[in-house]
Write a protein that holds these residues in place. Structure first.
Motif, mmCIF file in Angstrom:
data_model
loop_
_atom_site.group_PDB
_atom_site.id
_atom_site.type_symbol
_atom_site.label_atom_id
_atom_site.label_comp_id
_atom_site.label_asym_id
_atom_site.label_seq_id
_atom_site.Cartn_x
_atom_site.Cartn_y
_atom_site.Cartn_z
ATOM 1 N N ALA B 63 0.841 -1.206 0.000
ATOM 2 C CA ALA B 63 0.000 0.000 0.000
ATOM 3 C C ALA B 63 0.869 1.247 0.000
ATOM 4 O O ALA B 63 0.586 2.229 -0.712
ATOM 5 N N TYR B 67 0.974 4.134 -2.765
ATOM 6 C CA TYR B 67 0.755 5.538 -2.410
ATOM 7 C C TYR B 67 1.899 6.402 -2.953
ATOM 8 O O TYR B 67 1.671 7.479 -3.525
ATOM 9 N N ALA B 71 1.575 9.320 -5.598
ATOM 10 C CA ALA B 71 1.945 10.692 -5.220
ATOM 11 C C ALA B 71 2.845 11.316 -6.285
ATOM 12 O O ALA B 71 2.731 12.517 -6.585
#
Lengths: 255, 270
Positions: B63, B67, B71
């Motif tokens: 995860a 992320y 980003a």
């Protein structure tokens, strides 16, 4: 206008289904075709409406079509043949969409047959939402919308239960009292044939030949079981003999 | 002997019920619970150092990797590249497959020629043809799109002609009896009647497109989920590798969801 069947025969490869059929369907009459299973009733009906090409002979339309006819030979099918993805109204519209009718005229034609068949409240329903009897009413409404010269009904009640069959026969009687439509009605049910038809054509076992043509000379309103008993008995004996002979032949072939 | 109407009902055994089973029903939420339990067990195994994080990174690591890629925008670049290839390849393959499938379903001569041809070529693993496509179309996008299109073409063609074959003949005869022109019969009867089979074929062809895009992107692609997975694997960044796999799984779910909605909308009459 008359439909003349002249020496028609039909074979499926080596299997002769019909042989030497000479017949005329008179203007405005209801002609029932009856006979044992496999005698070629539906084959003959297919030939009458141009869905099957006869192996021998021909079918001729004599005289002018009734004014306003859109689809001269129009079928009502045993399995209803409704498009399950179309509503009642759209199923009826299918018979009209490829004709050059204005939107208002098409709408009026649909409204008329919906009212005639008691389906006005079900115009937006899908076939799956209707009972068998209602589905066949849609089949009849669709056929009438095409303003046929000859209505060709292929065992229209045989997929229905006894009560529904009786109700639909009343519908047919009412319809034929209102509109004088020439019709050929294929059935294996002698009661249906005697109740609805002006003449009954009895076909022999395969290959189907005309065994007998009987005029039902009892007025349609007075066709009680008692009034038809003699005729029923005589025709039933003929059909039973044909069916029994057909069974014996099948058994002998299998042995 | 006639039954005695005044006699008490005879004692006996209740007839045993034997009609149960063989009617599987969905249990709401069961899949979610099982899925959550699996991830929790996996996370627990990782947190307790029962498995080496290099061999099997924890869900939290994956995860975090997702992320981080989201980003920086890297993730969307890869997803967009893969989606573009899938959509193009699927569209070309589907259009050709539907055309050929309908032709096989409707015309005897096309069926005689096309059916053995399709049957012979369908089992060939399409990725094996990628080097050939690179020779024909170059190393860039067209060869990747062509691989996907070819992979999509065969199941679509097979589903389409099978679906056309399954349209009840009675409906076609009905349309003929009302004098509908042949094109109208295809448009108003055959096409909607074949739609359930065609949509089932879409599910298979969409899955094949997803498999092939990854395979095609593993050969000389800078972007795309396949390229991401391959690069991460080479650098032993197994968290990124599995992040790519998760994205593929989500893509598969999204495609399945979209097709499910489409089926529900188009096949309401069933």
């Amino acid at each position: 206008m008359e439909l003349v069947v002249d020496g028609v025969g039909h074979a499926y490869d080596d299997l002769v289904a019909l042989d030497g059929i000479d017949l005329e369907v008179r203007d405005g009459e209801i002609l029932a075709l009856i006979g044992p299973s496999g005698c070629g009733k539906s084959t003959l009906l297919g030939i009458l409406g141009g869905l099957l090409r006869p192996t021998r002979g021909e079918v001729r339309l004599v005289g002018a079509l009734p004014p306003g006819t859109l689809n001269p030979f129009t079928y009502v099918f045993q399995d209803f043949a409704l498009l399950p993805w179309r509503t009642v109204e759209a199923n009826i519209a299918l018979a009209l969409e490829h004709h050059s009718l204005g939107a208002a005229e098409r709408r009026a034609a649909i409204d008329e047959v919906l009212a005639l068949t008691g389906l006005a409240d079900f115009r937006a329903a899908l076939p799956k939402q209707l009972s068998g009897g209602m589905r066949q009413r849609v089949g009849v409404a669709r056929a009438l919308a095409a303003r046929p010269a000859v209505l060709l009904l292929d065992e229209p009640l045989s997929a229905l239960d006894a009560q529904t069959r009786d109700l639909l026969m009343e519908d047919f009687e009412r319809l034929w009292a209102q509109r004088r439509i020439t019709a050929v009605y294929v059935t294996h049910n002698l009661d249906e044939a005697l109740r609805l038809a002006d003449r009954v054509v009895v076909l022999s076992r395969r290959p189907g030949r005309i065994r007998e043509i009987v005029t039902v000379d009892v007025p349609r309103g007075a066709r009680s079981m008692a009034a038809l008993a003699g005729l029923h008995e005589r025709l039933w004996r003929t059909i039973r003999d044909e069916a029994a002979s057909a069974d014996r032949e099948i058994a002998a072939d299998a042995a | 002997m006639p039954p005695d109407a005044t006699a008490a009902p005879a004692a006996g055994r209740t007839v045993p019920f034997r009609g149960g089973g063989f009617a599987p029903r969905l249990h709401r939420g069961a899949a979610l619970v099982a899925f959550a339990a699996l991830i929790a067990a996996w996370q627990a195994a990782a947190s307790l150092k029962l498995v080496n994080a290099l061999f099997l990174p924890s869900p939290l690591q994956i995860a975090a990797s997702l992320y981080a890629m989201a980003a920086t925008g890297e993730l969307f670049l890869h997803v967009a590249a893969s989606l573009r290839r899938i959509l193009l390849g699927w569209a070309f393959g589907t259009a050709a497959g539907l055309g050929v499938g309908f032709a096989i379903g409707l015309f005897g001569l096309v069926r005689s020629i096309g059916l053995p041809l399709v049957s012979a070529l369908f089992p060939i693993p399409k990725i094996a043809l990628l080097p050939l496509f690179i020779l024909w179309f170059g190393i860039g996008e067209p060869s990747k799109v062509a691989t996907i299109a070819l992979g999509v073409f065969f199941p679509t063609a097979i589903a389409a002609f099978g679906a056309v074959d399954n349209v009840p003949k009675s409906l076609i005869r009905m349309a003929q009896s009302f004098g509908l022109p042949p094109f109208d019969i295809v448009r108003k009867v055959v096409l909607p009647g074949a739609l359930p089979g065609i949509l089932s074929g879409f599910r298979i062809s969409a899955s094949i497109a997803l498999i092939l895009v990854v395979a095609a992107e593993m050969i000389n692609a800078q972007t795309g989920i396949g390229a991401l997975v391959l690069l991460a694997g080479s650098l032993m960044q197994t968290d990124q590798l599995l992040a790519g796999v998760v994205v593929l799984s989500v893509l598969g779910l999204v495609i399945s969801f979209v097709l499910g909605r489409l089926e529900r909308r188009l096949l309401r009459w069933r």
